[in-house]
Structure formats: C-alpha cells, structure tokens
Write an enzyme that holds these catalytic residues in place. Structure first.
Site, PDB file in Angstrom:
ATOM      1  N   LYS A 152      25.534  -9.731   8.251  1.00 41.74           N
ATOM      2  CA  LYS A 152      25.427  -8.314   8.623  1.00 41.74           C
ATOM      3  C   LYS A 152      25.710  -8.170  10.120  1.00 41.74           C
ATOM      4  O   LYS A 152      25.227  -8.989  10.927  1.00 41.74           O
ATOM      5  CB  LYS A 152      24.013  -7.828   8.280  1.00 41.74           C
ATOM      6  CG  LYS A 152      23.769  -6.343   8.484  1.00 41.74           C
ATOM      7  CD  LYS A 152      22.342  -5.983   8.040  1.00 41.74           C
ATOM      8  CE  LYS A 152      22.018  -4.520   8.155  1.00 41.74           C
ATOM      9  NZ  LYS A 152      20.655  -4.187   7.681  1.00 41.74           N
ATOM     10  N   SER A 165      20.542  -0.464   4.315  1.00 39.22           N
ATOM     11  CA  SER A 165      21.622  -0.447   5.262  1.00 39.22           C
ATOM     12  C   SER A 165      22.535  -1.673   5.194  1.00 39.22           C
ATOM     13  O   SER A 165      23.614  -1.643   5.771  1.00 39.22           O
ATOM     14  CB  SER A 165      21.058  -0.338   6.686  1.00 39.22           C
ATOM     15  OG  SER A 165      20.267  -1.473   6.995  1.00 39.22           O
ATOM     16  N   SER A 213      16.255  -2.617   3.371  1.00 38.66           N
ATOM     17  CA  SER A 213      17.710  -2.741   3.525  1.00 38.66           C
ATOM     18  C   SER A 213      18.344  -4.013   2.990  1.00 38.66           C
ATOM     19  O   SER A 213      19.563  -4.121   2.991  1.00 38.66           O
ATOM     20  CB  SER A 213      18.096  -2.573   4.984  1.00 38.66           C
ATOM     21  OG  SER A 213      18.079  -1.202   5.306  1.00 38.66           O
TER      22      SER A 213
HETATM   23  N1  GLN Z   1      16.398   2.990   4.443  1.00 39.58           N
HETATM   24  C1  GLN Z   1      15.392   2.622   5.385  1.00 39.58           C
HETATM   25  C2  GLN Z   1      15.563   3.391   6.675  1.00 39.58           C
HETATM   26  O1  GLN Z   1      16.553   4.056   6.801  1.00 39.58           O
HETATM   27  C3  GLN Z   1      15.367   1.144   5.601  1.00 39.58           C
HETATM   28  C4  GLN Z   1      16.314   0.653   6.617  1.00 39.58           C
HETATM   29  C5  GLN Z   1      16.262  -0.835   6.796  1.00 39.58           C
HETATM   30  O2  GLN Z   1      15.554  -1.529   6.072  1.00 39.58           O
HETATM   31  N2  GLN Z   1      16.959  -1.306   7.805  1.00 39.58           N
HETATM   32  O3  GLN Z   1      14.730   3.304   7.526  1.00 39.58           O
END
Ligand code: GLN
Length: 479
Positions: A70, A145, A169
C-alpha cells in the site's frame, strides 16, 4: 516456464523450489499482467523493476515471492504518495520496519498500490490518483482504504499485499474483493515508516488469497521495534504451526447487537444478503464442533460515533506536518510563510482529509474538548471493557465484516455518513486494539458480490484467530 494462474505463496513456493519457474520469470509474469490489466483497475500507482539484490534466502517461504505494498508505507528511494497530491513527488528516505523485515525474507516488491487519501475512506474513491475498480465487477468499488492492495490480490496482480487498518481498511476491502484480510493486535506490528493516520488505531496487516498465506506473512511482520514504542516485547509464535489444531469445543461468541440494534437507534444497516451468508457460516462452525453462544456488547452502538471523534482528532494532529515546507507539494505563490501553509494545504490535500482535520481540530479545541474528545476516550474505554467481559466466556467472536457487499462507484461518494456506516463492524476492534480477520464466506444472493465473515480474537491471540479462520475456510470449500 509454466506460470500457474492465481498462485498462493504456498503454490508459488513449490514451483520455485522444484525449479519449474525462476523468481525472475515469476516476477515477469506478474509485471506483464500488471502492464495489461492495471489500466482497467488502477490498483497500482507505481511499479518496480526486478531487483538486483539478493532474494534467494534458504528456508524462507517468501524468497522470490512477488508482493504489493500500500502506498502509505515507505520503501527507501521510491515514491510514496499516500494517495495524496501533497506527496505526489515524495521519495522515501528510509524503509518502513515492515519493509525491512520483508527484505530479510527475499520477497520481491512489484509496486505500490492505490488507497484513499491518507487511508481515509471506505471505497478507494478518495484517492487523488482516481478510484480503483473491483476486479469482480469494475462498476463497483473494491472497498477501502487498502482498495489497491485488495484489487491487486483479487485480480492476481500480486501473490499477496500489505495494507493498513485504522478502522477496517484491510478487512473491509478484503471482504469486498473476496480475499483474506488480517488486522493484527495493536502493538504486534511496527508502524515505523507507515504514514500515520490515527496513531492509536493504525496497524499493518496482510491481504492474501488464503488464511495459511496470511499466517506466513504475519510470521515475518511481528515483533518489538525500537522505532515504535507501542510495539510489545512478546514472543511471536509460528502462526502456521497451529493452523490444523482442533477447534472442536471452542466457544464462539455471536454479539446479538451485530444483528439487531435497540429500537429507536440507528440500525447497523445489515443487508439481508450479508446476514443470510453470515448466519449460514455460523451454522457451519457448529458442524465443526464449536459451541455457539449469544453474547452482548452493550456499547457497540456507540462505536462508530466514538471512532469518528477520536480518529479525526488524531488525524488533525498527524497531518499538521504536511505544510508545504517539509514534505512534497509546496505552493510557489505564497505571500509569506502562513500564506504558503494555507495555499499548499488547500491545493495539496483533498476534501476527506480536510473534513477530518476540521472535525478533529473542533473536537480538540478548548471549550469542546471535554464534550467530544474526552467523552470519546471514556466511551472507548467502555467498548474495550465490553470486549474484555465478553471474552471471559468465549474463545473468539464472529459476525459480518461489512453490512453491505461492494457498492457501485459513485453510489455513496457524495454522502460521507453513508460511507462511515460501512465501518460499523470493523471499527470496534481498532477502538479496543483487538485482532480480526475477514475471510470470504460466499456471495450475496442479490448483488452476487463476495461477503466477508469477520472473526475477532483476544489481544495477541492471532494463533486462535488464524486456526479458526483456516479450518472454516477449508470447510466452506466443501459447501
Ligand atoms: N473507513 C475507515 C475510515 O475512513 C477506516 C480507514 C482505515 O482503516 N484506514 O476511517
């Protein structure tokens, strides 16, 4: 060369060891696939060439295995954007600890994958470099994400990938792309060299095609790190060694709040098709000899609200360093220092991180600190206590990973609250620091898209988590 389709770490290892394929040929096979298929998916932001360095390390399961990272983890000398324009040309000056650890195994890096800007999002639509598409249906999101990492693994553009999980994410995009995603216990894996989103929540974890592969990668990632004082000095077991130990007589907790919220409150929004698949999978665990027990997490209904106060607060502090002076994009027409800060941040940072910076700065401001930030910390402690209490009676807990399967690109993009609701089942684990895994458990009867099944374990009990996940995965193959 006979490149097999859809290699796992295990199957690629066998072919490499038998000499049926060389590491360079395996790498070329994936690079060629990326060259043709990435145009449609936008899973990779950067691709690398085959390294000159040593990668044939004896007895390493990962030697010569191509993987994706990532793009919020630093690989020295390469571009790291975090999905943001403000880091468009940023070249990392050191290796993240997880990268250093992977290097010792002889793994080969294929490239860096797309993500929601600074890992803020649920669909990978918040990237400054365009959305990633779900390989199972390109009109749909891959989740987020870590959507680039999940899409790369699901489309077989990498054998495995790393993601980061602040509120889901890793698990959520794994669920939406039909693969395995693991978030380790907070403190298991070093965050050094991971571009911070919310430091008391972030953990790095593997996205893989099988649970066994997840255990193999986790073996390499864990351990105390002098560069991350929140990593623990705890023995790291060989997570592959116990995958086949019996799960008979384990007690599996099913929190009743996952399926029905108290009346008059915002419901968990669980779709019928996900509920159906998850219930069938719970029944499968029973046929494997596990005891199923209904339990309660009384403060579950406050988890999402708590997360969306605490996380933006940490975000607002962590993103202060992106000021146009120290890193990346810098507006050239600022009239003075403050104006340069304003212009660089306005032009370099996208709408979702800006929203969170504003929410966080508000929650932390004097006058509101007690009502929001402090209150959220108190509720966070209660949520952790709910898990501690419930874990006195059960070995693991299970439920859905997400309330819905992968939705259409653009469907929720203009409604941040609808996107936040997708995190309802994943964020409680980050609030409590617990390990969790999502494994595919079937396809939704309406959407025909993959459904994720989440398993949650006690702190530092990834061994039991992986054991249950592995045996369930094997049993689900025979449905
Ligand atoms: N969807 C969650 C957020 O937007 C988790 C994001 C993540 O785990 N990086 O905060």
């Amino acid at each position: 060369m006979t490149a097999n389709k859809n290699y796992t770490i295990k199957s690629a290892r066998e072919d490499l060891d038998k000499g049926q394929i060389s590491a360079q040929e395996l790498f070329n096979y994936y690079r060629d696939k990326i060259n043709t298929e990435n145009k449609n998916l936008n899973a990779y932001l950067t691709v690398f060439d085959f390294p000159n360095s040593k990668f044939l390390i004896p007895n390493s399961l990962l030697a010569g295995i191509p993987c994706a990272i990532k793009d919020n983890m630093l690989i020295k000398g390469t571009r790291t954007t975090a999905g943001s324009k403000i880091l468009e040309n940023y070249i990392a000056s050191y290796d993240a600890t997880v990268i250093k650890k992977l290097r010792t195994t002889g793994v080969v890096f294929l490239g860096k994958t797309n993500l929601d800007e600074f890992a803020m999002g649920t669909s990978t639509e918040n990237s400054a470099y365009g959305p990633t598409k779900n390989p199972l249906d390109i009109s749909r999101v891959p989740g987020g994400s870590s959507g680039g990492s999940a899409a790369a693994v699901a489309a077989d553009l990498a054998i495995f990938a790393l993601g980061s999980d602040t509120g889901g994410s890793v698990r959520q995009p794994a669920a939406m792309c039909g693969i395995v995603g693991l978030k380790p216990t907070y403190g298991r894996v070093s965050r050094h060299g991971l571009i911070a989103m919310a430091s008391s929540f972030d953990q790095i974890g593997p996205l893989t095609k099988t649970v066994e592969d997840s255990a193999i990668v986790l073996n390499t990632l864990c351990g105390h790190d002098i560069f991350d004082s929140t990593t623990v000095k705890k023995e790291v077991p060989d997570f592959t060694a116990t995958l086949n130990d019996s799960i008979k007589d384990l007690t599996i907790g099913v929190p009743k709040e996952f399926f029905a919220m108290p009346t008059g409150r915002q419901g968990a929004g669980l779709s019928l098709e996900v509920a159906e698949c998850v219930k069938t999978t719970i029944a499968k665990l029973e046929t494997l000899g596990c005891k199923i027990k209904e339990i309660s997490l009384p403060n579950f209904e406050y988890a999402l609200a708590t997360y969306y106060i605490a996380v933006p607060s940490e975000v607002s502090a962590n993103l202060a360093r992106f000021d146009g002076i120290r890193y990346g994009y810098s507006a050239q027409d600022g009239e003075n220092l403050i104006d340069t800060y304003f212009k660089s941040r306005t032009e370099g940072i996208g709408p979702e991180p800006i929203r969170r910076i504003m929410l966080g700065a508000h929650a932390l401001s004097s006058g509101y600190y007690d009502a929001y930030y402090l209150k959220a910390q108190k509720v966070r402690a209660l949520i952790k206590k709910d898990f501690d209490d419930a874990f006195k009676d059960v070995d693991v807990m299970v439920g859905p990973t997400t309330p819905n399967t992968a939705f259409k690109i653009g469907e929720k993009a203009s409604d941040p609250l609808a996107l936040y609701l997708e995190d309802i089942y994943t964020v409680p684990l980050n609030l409590a620091g617990l390990p969790g895994i999502s494994i595919p458990c079937g396809f939704g009867s309406q959407s025909q898209m993959p459904v994720g099944f989440q398993i949650i374990a006690k702190p530092f009990d990834e061994a039991t988590l992986l054991r249950v996940a592995h045996q369930l995965e094997q049993a689900l193959k025979t449905i």
